[in-house]
Design an enzyme around this catalytic site. Structure first.
Site, PDB file in Angstrom:
ATOM      1  N   GLU A  57      68.513 -19.565  -0.980  1.00 35.88           N
ATOM      2  CA  GLU A  57      67.599 -20.718  -1.051  1.00 35.88           C
ATOM      3  C   GLU A  57      66.247 -20.387  -0.963  1.00 35.88           C
ATOM      4  O   GLU A  57      65.464 -21.038  -1.743  1.00 35.88           O
ATOM      5  CB  GLU A  57      68.035 -21.447   0.453  1.00 35.88           C
ATOM      6  CG  GLU A  57      67.185 -22.840   0.539  1.00 35.88           C
ATOM      7  CD  GLU A  57      67.241 -23.341   2.100  1.00 35.88           C
ATOM      8  OE1 GLU A  57      66.312 -24.042   2.422  1.00 35.88           O
ATOM      9  OE2 GLU A  57      68.188 -22.682   2.686  1.00 35.88           O
ATOM     10  N   ASP A  61      64.029 -21.587  -4.120  1.00 34.68           N
ATOM     11  CA  ASP A  61      62.774 -22.411  -4.080  1.00 34.68           C
ATOM     12  C   ASP A  61      61.755 -21.749  -5.033  1.00 34.68           C
ATOM     13  O   ASP A  61      60.847 -22.524  -5.664  1.00 34.68           O
ATOM     14  CB  ASP A  61      62.579 -22.098  -2.864  1.00 34.68           C
ATOM     15  CG  ASP A  61      61.175 -22.987  -2.448  1.00 34.68           C
ATOM     16  OD1 ASP A  61      60.967 -24.368  -2.839  1.00 34.68           O
ATOM     17  OD2 ASP A  61      60.219 -22.381  -1.762  1.00 34.68           O
ATOM     18  N   ASN A 128      69.030 -28.003   0.488  1.00 34.19           N
ATOM     19  CA  ASN A 128      69.052 -26.676   0.502  1.00 34.19           C
ATOM     20  C   ASN A 128      70.145 -25.995  -0.434  1.00 34.19           C
ATOM     21  O   ASN A 128      69.818 -24.845  -1.023  1.00 34.19           O
ATOM     22  CB  ASN A 128      69.620 -26.162   1.919  1.00 34.19           C
ATOM     23  CG  ASN A 128      68.530 -26.787   2.845  1.00 34.19           C
ATOM     24  OD1 ASN A 128      67.502 -27.174   2.677  1.00 34.19           O
ATOM     25  ND2 ASN A 128      69.063 -26.915   4.111  1.00 34.19           N
ATOM     26  N   GLU A 131      68.567 -25.753  -3.878  1.00 36.44           N
ATOM     27  CA  GLU A 131      67.628 -24.639  -4.193  1.00 36.44           C
ATOM     28  C   GLU A 131      68.468 -23.109  -4.180  1.00 36.44           C
ATOM     29  O   GLU A 131      68.224 -22.342  -5.260  1.00 36.44           O
ATOM     30  CB  GLU A 131      66.683 -24.540  -3.059  1.00 36.44           C
ATOM     31  CG  GLU A 131      65.596 -25.633  -3.152  1.00 36.44           C
ATOM     32  CD  GLU A 131      64.678 -25.576  -1.756  1.00 36.44           C
ATOM     33  OE1 GLU A 131      63.792 -26.120  -1.860  1.00 36.44           O
ATOM     34  OE2 GLU A 131      65.044 -24.806  -0.976  1.00 36.44           O
TER      35      GLU A 131
END
Length: 249
Positions: A57, A61, A128, A131
């Site tokens: 994650e 991102d 979450n 990502e």
């Protein structure tokens, strides 16, 4: 040794899903299994590390942010830095990613422990996982391929950029308004936990505290954006937090 042994049927199902939604088949489907695995469910370890999508994650991102920034920079050549920053924040916001995850049917593939995470908590898991999935694509195929998927298979198909321009995303104000409307006094505090340097740029680590209790945190290149992201994540948590949900309003 495979991270997820004896799951050939699940691997094929996940590979088919990725192909149907994003138009390609993973080279290493195990990466995508990790992306869809919440820490409450994973039973695999490498040393003392619990295999889940948390680290992926973090990576996703960064990949998502860079790809969206590149897209906006090229799409809006005359717009200011402020406009580009605001639009990027809206596209990669938690609410936007949560909606995308629901639209794309992530719920059928996310693995989490229902005893620790209720089905109603899926909304918070979706963003979450989104990502983490971008991180898996990056690890599987590289940044250029991941950027292509993000721009051509996600933004151009599933995101109305013009509509997003009209969307209000001042999550810090919304959080403060929530606190003010409550009959039981709530003190909202945004604490700067740390300042670090990465690639010659300063990063600000901010966390939200409600009546002294720690909630969501975020790291960004500006304190303002870090506060906005932390506030958004906190708002996403509040309806599912028993101690706050059931107290008198």
């Amino acid at each position: 040794m495979a991270l997820f042994p004896h799951r050939s049927t699940e691997e094929k199902a996940l590979s088919d899903y990725i192909h149907n939604v994003f138009g390609f088949r993973p080279k290493n489907v195990a990466l995508f299994q990790v992306a869809f695995t919440h820490k409450s469910k994973s039973d695999a370890y490498v040393g003392n590390y619990h295999i889940s999508n948390e680290r992926m994650e973090y990576l996703g991102d960064a990949v998502l942010g860079a790809a969206v920034a590149d897209y906006l920079f090229r799409t809006y050549p005359t717009q200011s830095e402020g406009f580009l920053t605001e639009m990027r924040s809206k596209i990669v916001s938690r609410s936007s990613l949560n909606k995308l995850s629901q639209k794309l049917g992530f719920v059928d593939y996310i693995k989490f422990n229902a005893e620790k995470k209720s089905i109603g908590a899926f909304k918070s898991l979706g963003g979450n996982v989104f990502e983490a999935l971008m991180g898996a694509i990056y690890l599987d195929r590289g940044f250029d391929f991941a950027k292509h998927i993000i721009i051509d298979r996600i933004i151009r198909i599933h995101i109305d950029v013009e509509q997003l321009q009209q969307t209000e995303t001042n999550f810090k104000s919304k959080l403060l308004e929530w606190a003010q409307k409550s009959k039981k006094k709530k003190n909202i505090e945004f604490r700067l936990l740390d300042e670090t340097m990465a690639n010659n740029k300063k990063l600000f680590h901010v966390q939200v505290f409600i009546n002294g209790k720690p909630f969501a945190e975020a790291i960004d290149l500006s304190i303002k954006r870090a506060e906005q992201t932390a506030a958004e994540k906190t708002l996403d948590i509040l309806p599912k937090n028993v101690s706050l949900q059931h107290e008198p309003s």
